[in-house]
Every structure is written in structure tokens, then in C-alpha cells.
Design a protein around this motif. Structure first.
Motif, PDB file in Angstrom:
ATOM      1  N   GLN A  11      84.325 -26.229  85.130  1.00 49.37           N
ATOM      2  CA  GLN A  11      83.993 -27.204  86.159  1.00 49.37           C
ATOM      3  C   GLN A  11      84.634 -26.804  87.486  1.00 49.37           C
ATOM      4  OE1 GLN A  11      85.152 -30.912  84.369  1.00 49.37           O
ATOM      5  NE2 GLN A  11      83.318 -30.987  83.104  1.00 49.37           N
ATOM      6  N   THR A  12      83.786 -26.531  88.463  1.00 52.66           N
ATOM      7  CA  THR A  12      84.218 -26.143  89.805  1.00 52.66           C
ATOM      8  C   THR A  12      83.389 -26.932  90.817  1.00 52.66           C
ATOM      9  OG1 THR A  12      82.598 -24.360  89.998  1.00 52.66           O
ATOM     10  CG2 THR A  12      84.728 -23.775  89.007  1.00 52.66           C
ATOM     11  N   ALA A  13      83.673 -26.723  92.084  1.00 52.74           N
ATOM     12  CA  ALA A  13      82.885 -27.395  93.122  1.00 52.74           C
ATOM     13  C   ALA A  13      81.416 -26.976  93.061  1.00 52.74           C
ATOM     14  CB  ALA A  13      83.462 -27.082  94.504  1.00 52.74           C
ATOM     15  N   SER A  14      81.160 -25.700  92.743  1.00 54.18           N
ATOM     16  CA  SER A  14      79.780 -25.213  92.630  1.00 54.18           C
ATOM     17  C   SER A  14      79.140 -25.579  91.293  1.00 54.18           C
ATOM     18  CB  SER A  14      79.743 -23.695  92.792  1.00 54.18           C
ATOM     19  OG  SER A  14      80.127 -23.338  94.094  1.00 54.18           O
ATOM     20  N   ALA A  15      79.986 -25.858  90.307  1.00 56.29           N
ATOM     21  CA  ALA A  15      79.493 -26.207  88.965  1.00 56.29           C
ATOM     22  C   ALA A  15      80.227 -27.461  88.470  1.00 56.29           C
ATOM     23  CB  ALA A  15      79.714 -25.047  88.005  1.00 56.29           C
ATOM     24  N   PRO A  16      79.929 -28.621  89.077  1.00 55.04           N
ATOM     25  CA  PRO A  16      80.673 -29.840  88.700  1.00 55.04           C
ATOM     26  C   PRO A  16      80.486 -30.239  87.234  1.00 55.04           C
ATOM     27  CG  PRO A  16      78.858 -30.359  90.193  1.00 55.04           C
ATOM     28  CD  PRO A  16      78.948 -28.873  90.116  1.00 55.04           C
ATOM     29  N   GLN A  17      79.394 -29.817  86.633  1.00 53.65           N
ATOM     30  CA  GLN A  17      79.137 -30.115  85.223  1.00 53.65           C
ATOM     31  C   GLN A  17      79.382 -28.896  84.336  1.00 53.65           C
ATOM     32  OE1 GLN A  17      78.592 -33.282  84.303  1.00 53.65           O
ATOM     33  NE2 GLN A  17      78.822 -33.724  86.466  1.00 53.65           N
ATOM     34  N   GLY A  18      80.047 -27.896  84.856  1.00 51.36           N
ATOM     35  CA  GLY A  18      80.377 -26.709  84.075  1.00 51.36           C
ATOM     36  C   GLY A  18      79.137 -25.932  83.681  1.00 51.36           C
ATOM     37  N   ILE A  19      79.033 -25.634  82.396  1.00 47.48           N
ATOM     38  CA  ILE A  19      77.927 -24.808  81.889  1.00 47.48           C
ATOM     39  C   ILE A  19      76.587 -25.502  82.109  1.00 47.48           C
ATOM     40  CG2 ILE A  19      77.924 -25.596  79.483  1.00 47.48           C
ATOM     41  CD1 ILE A  19      77.674 -21.929  80.526  1.00 47.48           C
ATOM     42  N   VAL A  20      76.575 -26.823  82.117  1.00 45.39           N
ATOM     43  CA  VAL A  20      75.321 -27.556  82.341  1.00 45.39           C
ATOM     44  C   VAL A  20      74.802 -27.278  83.758  1.00 45.39           C
ATOM     45  CG1 VAL A  20      74.216 -29.827  82.397  1.00 45.39           C
ATOM     46  CG2 VAL A  20      75.929 -29.319  80.647  1.00 45.39           C
ATOM     47  N   SER A  21      75.703 -27.159  84.716  1.00 49.14           N
ATOM     48  CA  SER A  21      75.282 -26.798  86.073  1.00 49.14           C
ATOM     49  C   SER A  21      74.621 -25.426  86.083  1.00 49.14           C
ATOM     50  CB  SER A  21      76.486 -26.797  87.016  1.00 49.14           C
ATOM     51  OG  SER A  21      77.045 -28.084  87.116  1.00 49.14           O
ATOM     52  N   PHE A  22      75.162 -24.489  85.298  1.00 56.03           N
ATOM     53  CA  PHE A  22      74.582 -23.153  85.205  1.00 56.03           C
ATOM     54  C   PHE A  22      73.213 -23.208  84.524  1.00 56.03           C
ATOM     55  CE2 PHE A  22      74.849 -18.658  83.354  1.00 56.03           C
ATOM     56  CZ  PHE A  22      74.603 -18.027  84.569  1.00 56.03           C
ATOM     57  N   GLN A  23      73.085 -24.063  83.515  1.00 53.25           N
ATOM     58  CA  GLN A  23      71.798 -24.219  82.830  1.00 53.25           C
ATOM     59  C   GLN A  23      70.723 -24.704  83.789  1.00 53.25           C
ATOM     60  OE1 GLN A  23      72.909 -27.053  79.817  1.00 53.25           O
ATOM     61  NE2 GLN A  23      73.496 -25.477  78.345  1.00 53.25           N
ATOM     62  N   PHE A  24      71.096 -25.557  84.723  1.00 49.78           N
ATOM     63  CA  PHE A  24      70.122 -26.145  85.650  1.00 49.78           C
ATOM     64  C   PHE A  24      70.102 -25.471  87.018  1.00 49.78           C
ATOM     65  CE2 PHE A  24      70.341 -29.590  82.528  1.00 49.78           C
ATOM     66  CZ  PHE A  24      68.992 -29.782  82.313  1.00 49.78           C
ATOM     67  N   ALA A  25      70.750 -24.320  87.138  1.00 52.49           N
ATOM     68  CA  ALA A  25      70.684 -23.546  88.380  1.00 52.49           C
ATOM     69  C   ALA A  25      69.337 -22.836  88.401  1.00 52.49           C
ATOM     70  CB  ALA A  25      71.831 -22.549  88.446  1.00 52.49           C
ATOM     71  N   ALA A  26      68.379 -23.412  89.073  1.00 50.10           N
ATOM     72  CA  ALA A  26      66.994 -22.932  89.019  1.00 50.10           C
ATOM     73  C   ALA A  26      66.725 -21.714  89.892  1.00 50.10           C
ATOM     74  CB  ALA A  26      66.036 -24.058  89.399  1.00 50.10           C
ATOM     75  N   THR A  27      67.702 -21.323  90.708  1.00 50.43           N
ATOM     76  CA  THR A  27      67.501 -20.143  91.556  1.00 50.43           C
ATOM     77  C   THR A  27      68.663 -19.175  91.364  1.00 50.43           C
ATOM     78  OG1 THR A  27      68.722 -21.021  93.453  1.00 50.43           O
ATOM     79  CG2 THR A  27      66.352 -21.551  93.334  1.00 50.43           C
ATOM     80  N   ALA A  28      68.424 -17.939  91.736  1.00 48.78           N
ATOM     81  CA  ALA A  28      69.477 -16.921  91.647  1.00 48.78           C
ATOM     82  C   ALA A  28      70.637 -17.268  92.575  1.00 48.78           C
ATOM     83  CB  ALA A  28      68.910 -15.543  91.993  1.00 48.78           C
ATOM     84  N   ASP A  29      70.339 -17.842  93.736  1.00 51.67           N
ATOM     85  CA  ASP A  29      71.407 -18.220  94.668  1.00 51.67           C
ATOM     86  C   ASP A  29      72.334 -19.270  94.062  1.00 51.67           C
ATOM     87  OD1 ASP A  29      70.481 -16.454  96.586  1.00 51.67           O
ATOM     88  OD2 ASP A  29      69.322 -17.986  97.668  1.00 51.67           O
ATOM     89  N   GLN A  30      71.756 -20.281  93.429  1.00 53.84           N
ATOM     90  CA  GLN A  30      72.576 -21.310  92.779  1.00 53.84           C
ATOM     91  C   GLN A  30      73.402 -20.698  91.645  1.00 53.84           C
ATOM     92  OE1 GLN A  30      69.347 -23.959  91.700  1.00 53.84           O
ATOM     93  NE2 GLN A  30      70.066 -25.502  93.157  1.00 53.84           N
ATOM     94  N   ALA A  31      72.763 -19.886  90.816  1.00 62.03           N
ATOM     95  CA  ALA A  31      73.465 -19.253  89.693  1.00 62.03           C
ATOM     96  C   ALA A  31      74.579 -18.339  90.199  1.00 62.03           C
ATOM     97  CB  ALA A  31      72.477 -18.472  88.827  1.00 62.03           C
ATOM     98  N   HIS A  32      74.293 -17.589  91.264  1.00 59.16           N
ATOM     99  CA  HIS A  32      75.293 -16.680  91.815  1.00 59.16           C
ATOM    100  C   HIS A  32      76.496 -17.456  92.365  1.00 59.16           C
ATOM    101  CE1 HIS A  32      76.786 -12.891  93.225  1.00 59.16           C
ATOM    102  NE2 HIS A  32      76.898 -13.355  94.463  1.00 59.16           N
ATOM    103  N   ALA A  33      76.249 -18.567  93.031  1.00 59.00           N
ATOM    104  CA  ALA A  33      77.337 -19.398  93.555  1.00 59.00           C
ATOM    105  C   ALA A  33      78.215 -19.916  92.412  1.00 59.00           C
ATOM    106  CB  ALA A  33      76.776 -20.558  94.374  1.00 59.00           C
ATOM    107  N   ILE A  34      77.595 -20.294  91.311  1.00 56.14           N
ATOM    108  CA  ILE A  34      78.337 -20.784  90.151  1.00 56.14           C
ATOM    109  C   ILE A  34      79.168 -19.659  89.545  1.00 56.14           C
ATOM    110  CG2 ILE A  34      78.083 -21.639  87.782  1.00 56.14           C
ATOM    111  CD1 ILE A  34      75.660 -23.284  88.871  1.00 56.14           C
ATOM    112  N   VAL A  35      78.555 -18.509  89.336  1.00 57.64           N
ATOM    113  CA  VAL A  35      79.263 -17.362  88.754  1.00 57.64           C
ATOM    114  C   VAL A  35      80.444 -16.968  89.644  1.00 57.64           C
ATOM    115  CG1 VAL A  35      79.053 -14.912  88.148  1.00 57.64           C
ATOM    116  CG2 VAL A  35      77.279 -16.530  87.428  1.00 57.64           C
TER     117      VAL A  35
END
Length: 177
Positions: free
Chosen positions: A36-60
């Protein structure tokens, strides 16, 4: 007078499958705390719902290498969780159908079991996609994983709603048996 408690009425295979499912769920929730981070407030669930590469990259990026390691562990552990929850939900469906002889209830139960299996298949597909979306994240993989996550959560939700409908159909409690 029947002194049997509701939990004692559960078949052993259902108790075991529910216990395994709950234990794995607790472990996954604990691992998710590290994600859980600012980019991924729901942790892995945020990564699951990162519908774009930009969102996924920010989470990673927000996870760093330790977080990516925890996410990888979570996804691999989820491969154990998938059959556990599917089996537990199928056993629960059979248990709740024990005193439901109606054709409509049986047909609904088949659909409910199919929804749970579909959720498991979508979850496994999603995990494969997410494991391949760390370096570098890709738009197609991100969107595909998001769609799989939507299918998974929708199928589980509809399946559980189906169980409620099955139990409420005759408005009497589960008969001991």
C-alpha cells in the motif's frame, strides 16, 4: 431436542476447505500491507485495476524492488488461493443445496458453481498477466489484467448473490442433516 451447533453441522470437507481459504486470505492480506503506497492505496488490488501502462508503472515505481518482490510473492501465493476458494465455494454451494430439491434451485446452483469456476479461471489469467507486467508495464497486458479482475470480482459477487437467492427461495433455515 437437537443440541447440534450450526458449525458442527458443516461437513468436514467444507470446514477444511474454508479453513485453508481463510488462512491463505489472511496471509495475502498481510502481504498486501507492504504494497500500500500513495500510487497503490489498495496494494495489489490497485495493480490489478491499473488499466494503463502508465498507472502500472507508477505503482511498480512506488513499490520499489522490495515491493515488487512482495507483489510477486502475493501473485504466486494467489495461485494456491484460487483453487482453495473455488473448492470452498463449490462445497458451500453443495452444502446449501442439501435440502433444496427444486428444479429452479438446482439450475441456479449449477450457474453459481459455474460462476465460481469462471472467477477462478479469470483470477489465474489475471495473475499470469500481472506477473508479466512488471518490467516494463504494457497497455495491453494492463487492460487485459483489469478485465480479468473485473470478471473475477463480478463472478464471485454474482455467485454469492446466487447462494443468497437459493437459501432465501423457501424462507426456511438449512435443515439439519
Amino acid at each position: 431436542m437437537d443440541s447440534e451447533t450450526p458449525s458442527a453441522a458443516l461437513p468436514k470437507h467444507l470446514k477444511v476447505s474454508l479453513t485453508i481459504t481463510v488462512v491463505l486470505l489472511v496471509v495475502l492480506v498481510l502481504i498486501n500491507q507492504f504494497l500500500q503506497t500513495a500510487s497503490a492505496p489498495q496494494g495489489i488490488v490497485s495493480f490489478q485495476f491499473a488499466a494503463t501502462a502508465d498507472q502500472a508503472h507508477a505503482i511498480v515505481r512506488s513499490w520499489g524492488s522490495d515491493g515488487v518482490n512482495w507483489a510477486t510473492v502475493s501473485l504466486w501465493l494467489d495461485f494456491l488461493f484460487i483453487p482453495a476458494y473455488v473448492i470452498a465455494l463449490v462445497h458451500l454451494t453443495r452444502h446449501l443445496m442439501r435440502d433444496r430439491p427444486g428444479v429452479r434451485e438446482r439450475m441456479t446452483a449449477r450457474w453459481v458453481r459455474a460462476l465460481f469456476v469462471a472467477a477462478g479461471l479469470a483470477d489465474a489469467s489475471e495473475n499470469v498477466l500481472l506477473l508479466n507486467n512488471f518490467d516494463p508495464p504494457d497497455d495491453v497486458i494492463s487492460l487485459s489484467a483489469t478485465l480479468c479482475a473485473l470478471v473475477k470480482f463480478t463472478a464471485v459477487t454474482l455467485g454469492i448473490a446466487g447462494l443468497v437467492v437459493i437459501r432465501a427461495a423457501r424462507r426456511h433455515p438449512l435443515a439439519p442433516g
